[in-house]
Design an enzyme around this catalytic site. Sequence first.
Site, short mmCIF file in Angstrom:
data_model
loop_
_atom_site.label_atom_id
_atom_site.label_comp_id
_atom_site.label_asym_id
_atom_site.label_seq_id
_atom_site.Cartn_x
_atom_site.Cartn_y
_atom_site.Cartn_z
CE LYS A 51 -20.49 -26.15 -14.51
NZ LYS A 51 -19.75 -26.87 -13.44
NE ARG A 72 -29.24 -17.87 -2.03
CZ ARG A 72 -30.37 -18.54 -2.20
NH1 ARG A 72 -30.35 -19.85 -2.36
NH2 ARG A 72 -31.53 -17.92 -2.24
CB VAL A 73 -26.97 -23.85 0.23
CG1 VAL A 73 -28.00 -24.31 1.24
CG2 VAL A 73 -26.64 -24.97 -0.73
CB SER A 78 -31.08 -16.00 4.36
OG SER A 78 -29.94 -15.23 4.22
CG ASP A 101 -35.71 -18.62 -1.54
OD1 ASP A 101 -36.00 -19.19 -0.48
OD2 ASP A 101 -35.51 -17.39 -1.62
NE ARG A 106 -28.89 -14.32 -9.01
CZ ARG A 106 -28.59 -13.70 -7.87
NH1 ARG A 106 -27.38 -13.21 -7.69
NH2 ARG A 106 -29.48 -13.59 -6.91
CE LYS A 141 -40.19 -8.86 -7.30
NZ LYS A 141 -39.84 -9.20 -5.91
CD GLU A 168 -35.73 -17.95 -6.28
OE1 GLU A 168 -36.88 -17.59 -5.95
OE2 GLU A 168 -34.70 -17.38 -5.87
CG HIS A 184 -28.75 -7.71 -2.91
ND1 HIS A 184 -27.66 -8.04 -2.15
CD2 HIS A 184 -29.78 -8.41 -2.40
CE1 HIS A 184 -28.02 -8.92 -1.22
NE2 HIS A 184 -29.30 -9.15 -1.36
P1 GTP Z 1 -39.30 -14.08 -1.37
O1 GTP Z 1 -38.83 -15.32 -2.08
O2 GTP Z 1 -39.82 -14.35 -0.01
O3 GTP Z 1 -38.25 -12.98 -1.39
O4 GTP Z 1 -40.56 -13.53 -2.12
P2 GTP Z 1 -41.07 -13.96 -3.55
O5 GTP Z 1 -41.35 -15.41 -3.59
O6 GTP Z 1 -42.13 -13.01 -3.96
O7 GTP Z 1 -39.74 -13.74 -4.35
P3 GTP Z 1 -39.44 -13.22 -5.77
O8 GTP Z 1 -39.59 -14.31 -6.75
O9 GTP Z 1 -40.11 -11.94 -6.07
O10 GTP Z 1 -37.89 -12.87 -5.57
C1 GTP Z 1 -37.02 -13.77 -4.98
C2 GTP Z 1 -35.56 -13.35 -5.20
O11 GTP Z 1 -35.42 -12.50 -6.33
C3 GTP Z 1 -34.96 -12.55 -4.08
O12 GTP Z 1 -34.45 -13.37 -3.09
C4 GTP Z 1 -33.86 -11.77 -4.80
O13 GTP Z 1 -32.75 -12.61 -5.06
C5 GTP Z 1 -34.48 -11.47 -6.11
N1 GTP Z 1 -35.20 -10.18 -6.13
C6 GTP Z 1 -36.54 -10.00 -6.15
N2 GTP Z 1 -36.86 -8.70 -6.20
C7 GTP Z 1 -35.70 -8.02 -6.22
C8 GTP Z 1 -35.36 -6.61 -6.27
O14 GTP Z 1 -36.20 -5.70 -6.31
N3 GTP Z 1 -34.02 -6.31 -6.27
C9 GTP Z 1 -33.05 -7.26 -6.25
N4 GTP Z 1 -31.77 -6.85 -6.25
N5 GTP Z 1 -33.34 -8.57 -6.20
C10 GTP Z 1 -34.63 -8.96 -6.17
MG MG Z 2 -39.19 -16.60 -3.74
#
Ligand code: GTP
Ligand code: MG
Length: 231
Positions: A51, A72-73, A78, A101, A106, A141, A168, A184
Amino acid sequence: KMRIEERRDNFVRQSLLSDEFLDLIQRNKKPFDLLMCYYECAIMEVETKFKVLNQEHSLEYDRNPIESIKTRVKSYESILKKIRKKDIPITMEAIEENIKDIAGVRVICSFQDDIYALEESFLKQDDIELIERKDYIKNPKPSGYRSLHLIVQVPIFLQNTKKFVNVEVQFRTIAMDFWASLEHKMRYKKDIPESQVKFLQEELYDCAEQSAKLDERMQGIRDVIGWNKNE
Ligand code: GTP
Ligand code: MG
């Protein structure tokens, strides 16, 4: 916003099966609430930093680089899912150490360049430590997902100590956020007919590509206008 104790009680009440995670929470109500409180505080710190950057930019260039900030927390459901998925030992230390995370911020921008400018200003701050960086804008991705992810540690100042907390941060353009929200929703929809799944995946991927092109063109227009110069 629900209070930390309320959130914990709700989770405990609604969880039907007794399990280790539930036990951990019930055995450590106070320390567990405190841990979740740290995450909320870390979110406040990080949100404030953005901000401030937005405010400064707005004064200097008469334009807000940040469209909106969402925080968000992570829900207990989750957290539990992630414990199972990653086979994390059920202790407070392991959860804190392995789930990076739990606190999420965001930052949604209009233009792609704003993302990298904000990232730079944020990481330059001497109390922010970068733990991990994933640039899914430069390297999308396979799904088509685009976003810049940072895991940082931010200090929060308590009565007698300073505690470092993982947060995160996800940076997205409005278009990337729009896409990710839709994708999502689809990902968690269980009743999509099997025959449609492949089509929807391809369609979404194509939308991601088109929307990235749109982001680029909008950025191009902005570059021509030269919006960052203080006329
Ligand atoms: P996790 O944190 O365990 O999910 O694995 P990681 O550490 O590889 O996470 P990564 O940084 O790839 O992604 C973390 C977050 O990004 C997720 O919780 C989602 O909010 C978002 N995200 C990642 N990939 C996708 C995707 O393909 N689609 C959408 N909608 N969100 C995604
Ligand atoms: Mg992650």
